[in-house]
Structures are given as C-alpha cells and as structure tokens.
Scaffold this motif. Sequence first.
Motif, mmCIF file in Angstrom:
data_model
loop_
_atom_site.group_PDB
_atom_site.id
_atom_site.type_symbol
_atom_site.label_atom_id
_atom_site.label_comp_id
_atom_site.label_asym_id
_atom_site.label_seq_id
_atom_site.Cartn_x
_atom_site.Cartn_y
_atom_site.Cartn_z
ATOM 1 N N SER A 30 37.491 36.141 45.424
ATOM 2 C CA SER A 30 36.752 36.016 44.175
ATOM 3 C C SER A 30 37.697 35.742 43.012
ATOM 4 O O SER A 30 37.455 34.855 42.184
ATOM 5 C CB SER A 30 35.956 37.292 43.921
ATOM 6 O OG SER A 30 35.325 37.244 42.666
ATOM 7 N N ARG A 31 38.781 36.487 42.974
ATOM 8 C CA ARG A 31 39.750 36.349 41.883
ATOM 9 C C ARG A 31 40.516 35.028 41.967
ATOM 10 O O ARG A 31 40.606 34.287 40.991
ATOM 11 C CB ARG A 31 40.733 37.519 41.924
ATOM 12 C CG ARG A 31 41.813 37.470 40.846
ATOM 13 C CD ARG A 31 42.952 38.440 41.102
ATOM 14 N NE ARG A 31 43.674 38.004 42.291
ATOM 15 C CZ ARG A 31 44.126 38.831 43.238
ATOM 16 N NH1 ARG A 31 43.914 40.116 43.147
ATOM 17 N NH2 ARG A 31 44.774 38.368 44.284
ATOM 18 N N GLU A 86 37.719 32.025 42.306
ATOM 19 C CA GLU A 86 36.488 32.164 41.527
ATOM 20 C C GLU A 86 35.257 31.880 42.391
ATOM 21 O O GLU A 86 34.308 31.219 41.970
ATOM 22 C CB GLU A 86 36.527 31.261 40.292
ATOM 23 C CG GLU A 86 37.656 31.609 39.336
ATOM 24 C CD GLU A 86 37.726 30.706 38.112
ATOM 25 O OE1 GLU A 86 36.814 29.881 37.927
ATOM 26 O OE2 GLU A 86 38.696 30.848 37.357
#
Length: 107
Positions: A62-63, A66
């Motif tokens: 996710s980081r 994204e």
Amino acid sequence: MKHSTEFTDIIMSLDELVSACGQERQWVIELIEESIIEYDVPEHEKFTGYQLTTVRRASRLSRDFEASVPAIGLILELLDEVEQLRQLKRQIELQTPAIEVDIDNPK
C-alpha cells in the motif's frame, strides 16, 4: 497478545493486530472483508503471527505502490503463485537427472 497452546504462534485480537501493523483499524477491516486475511481462530476473532506478516506485507504494498486493498489482494495472490511455481521448479530440478554432453569429443 499471548502464545497459542494449539499453535506454535502468537494469538492476538484485532486491536493488537492493528497496533502491531501500524495501520488504521478500518484499513485492516477492509483486508478482512476482501478475504486477504481471515481469523485463524474464527469463534474468538483472533489472529496469528501469519496474519500479522500478511498485514505488514500488505501495508508495504500500500505504501510503496499506493495500491488499493483489492489490488493488494491480487498482488499477494500472484506473489504466492510465483513462490509456489518456484518451489515446484526446484522439486522438478532435483528429480530430473542432468545429461552431460561432451562437445569436444562428439561420438
């Protein structure tokens, strides 16, 4: 957080899982709703270290990329398939005899 007597793993609640992974509670709930992680002890809504590892991996995806929660689910599934294929390849390589060819002395 406690250690399981049935498993050789830790057992944690949803709140402990959220705290350990450093994400928002709603984000972790979305992982559960997308079946990216499941309760290892469903009747008590408990999670193990395996789920924690998965959540942390999802958090990095996710980081770093994204990625949305559904995309994370797909990425993790594909990464698992790649690992299974690598393991299968290693097993096949161990079972397949090597054929040596001497190119300097053809017969």
